[in-house]
Scaffold this motif. Structure first.
Motif, PDB file in Angstrom:
ATOM      1  N   HIS A 111      95.454 -43.906  41.581  1.00 46.47           N
ATOM      2  CA  HIS A 111      95.905 -42.475  41.682  1.00 46.47           C
ATOM      3  C   HIS A 111      95.311 -41.944  40.420  1.00 46.47           C
ATOM      4  CE1 HIS A 111      98.312 -39.109  42.831  1.00 46.47           C
ATOM      5  NE2 HIS A 111      98.321 -38.490  41.722  1.00 46.47           N
ATOM      6  N   GLN A 112      94.807 -40.412  40.553  1.00 44.56           N
ATOM      7  CA  GLN A 112      94.182 -39.862  39.205  1.00 44.56           C
ATOM      8  C   GLN A 112      95.185 -39.787  38.229  1.00 44.56           C
ATOM      9  OE1 GLN A 112      90.801 -38.647  38.870  1.00 44.56           O
ATOM     10  NE2 GLN A 112      90.867 -40.389  40.262  1.00 44.56           N
ATOM     11  N   ASP A 113      94.778 -39.988  36.900  1.00 44.68           N
ATOM     12  CA  ASP A 113      95.695 -39.897  35.775  1.00 44.68           C
ATOM     13  C   ASP A 113      94.916 -39.237  34.776  1.00 44.68           C
ATOM     14  OD1 ASP A 113      97.471 -40.433  33.894  1.00 44.68           O
ATOM     15  OD2 ASP A 113      96.867 -42.559  33.336  1.00 44.68           O
ATOM     16  N   GLY A 114      94.983 -37.995  34.467  1.00 47.68           N
ATOM     17  CA  GLY A 114      94.195 -37.425  33.391  1.00 47.68           C
ATOM     18  C   GLY A 114      92.554 -37.392  33.984  1.00 47.68           C
ATOM     19  N   ASP A 115      91.886 -37.689  32.832  1.00 54.51           N
ATOM     20  CA  ASP A 115      90.464 -37.867  33.084  1.00 54.51           C
ATOM     21  C   ASP A 115      90.115 -39.110  33.596  1.00 54.51           C
ATOM     22  OD1 ASP A 115      89.987 -35.575  31.463  1.00 54.51           O
ATOM     23  OD2 ASP A 115      89.892 -36.687  29.725  1.00 54.51           O
ATOM     24  N   ARG A 136      96.345 -49.448  33.873  1.00 50.70           N
ATOM     25  CA  ARG A 136      95.950 -48.013  33.255  1.00 50.70           C
ATOM     26  C   ARG A 136      94.521 -48.249  32.780  1.00 50.70           C
ATOM     27  NH1 ARG A 136      99.956 -44.808  31.459  1.00 50.70           N
ATOM     28  NH2 ARG A 136      98.447 -43.537  31.390  1.00 50.70           N
ATOM     29  N   GLY A 137      93.887 -46.835  32.564  1.00 52.61           N
ATOM     30  CA  GLY A 137      92.516 -46.846  32.030  1.00 52.61           C
ATOM     31  C   GLY A 137      91.492 -47.070  33.012  1.00 52.61           C
ATOM     32  N   LEU A 138      91.727 -47.084  34.397  1.00 57.59           N
ATOM     33  CA  LEU A 138      90.515 -47.074  35.037  1.00 57.59           C
ATOM     34  C   LEU A 138      89.664 -45.921  35.188  1.00 57.59           C
ATOM     35  CD1 LEU A 138      92.848 -48.002  38.200  1.00 57.59           C
ATOM     36  CD2 LEU A 138      91.109 -49.613  37.119  1.00 57.59           C
ATOM     37  N   PRO A 139      88.648 -46.052  35.353  1.00 58.60           N
ATOM     38  CA  PRO A 139      87.577 -44.674  35.630  1.00 58.60           C
ATOM     39  C   PRO A 139      87.979 -43.969  36.725  1.00 58.60           C
ATOM     40  CG  PRO A 139      86.509 -46.812  36.451  1.00 58.60           C
ATOM     41  CD  PRO A 139      87.792 -47.409  35.781  1.00 58.60           C
TER      42      PRO A 139
END
Length: 208
Positions: free
Chosen positions: A144-148, A117-120
């Motif tokens: 995969h995209q996760d919010g921002d 989690r927390g990848l740019p």
């Protein structure tokens, strides 16, 4: 005819002044090259995709050139996992996806899996795989995209490397040429076992 993904290799960690003819010189001896797509971002490293006519030639090129010292750079050569160009850096199964789109490709999965989690948002599956290799032998990476930002799934070839990744890389600094971020590395729930791709991420996010 063999699929393009089985004939196309990714070549990473290239210097930014590399020329297409130099790439051809590196790989022509392995077989007939159909196409070379060179990508030179504003900051290093550069990378490219090389498509061979024969999948066996692509395999030979990987064996012969992965880790090769090119102009002072130790290049990385592997299958492009589903295609060429920008889309191949965001595919399911070989590496990653954006916005739920992408093509599935053949890849090596395992049961020794972690969630990152927390990848740019600029993170690619290649970037993630490179970072997670610091803890052991990675056989699969997906983004995969996760919010921002983005989140990832990483499979290791063995249990010890998976456990070491959780200890060593949780709260570590992830970097790529465009961004950096501190990431979380947590165990992958057994309940995800029959899911993959977008369904897996939806299932994971629903737990929070």
């Amino acid at each position: 005819m063999a699929s393009r993904s089985s004939r196309t290799i990714y070549v990473g960690n290239l210097p930014l002044d590399v020329k297409e003819w130099e790439i051809e010189d590196l790989f022509y001896k392995y077989g007939h090259i159909l196409d070379i797509e060179l990508k030179l971002p504003s900051r290093p490293p550069g990378f490219c995709f090389v498509e061979f006519e024969d999948p066996l030639d692509a395999e030979d090129a990987i064996r012969g050139r992965d880790g090769y010292n090119f102009d002072g750079c130790r290049i990385r050569v592997e299958f492009a996992h589903g295609g060429r160009g920008q889309s191949s850096r965001h595919d399911y199964g070989g590496g990653s996806s954006r916005g739920g789109r992408g093509r599935f490709s053949v890849s090596h999965r395992s049961e020794f899996r972690v969630v990152v989690r927390g990848l740019p948002s600029s993170a690619s599956w290649q970037d993630l795989k490179d970072h997670m290799r610091k803890a052991g032998d990675v056989c699969f990476a997906e983004v995969h995209q996760d919010g921002d930002g983005a989140m990832g799934i990483v499979d290791y070839t063995n249990y010890d490397d998976m456990k070491y990744a959780i200890r060593k890389l949780d709260d570590s600094e992830f970097r790529n040429p465009f961004a950096r971020a501190y990431i979380r590395v947590i165990p992958f729930s057994i309940g995800f076992g029959k899911l993959s791709g977008f369904g897996l991420f939806k299932h994971y996010l629903s737990m929070f």
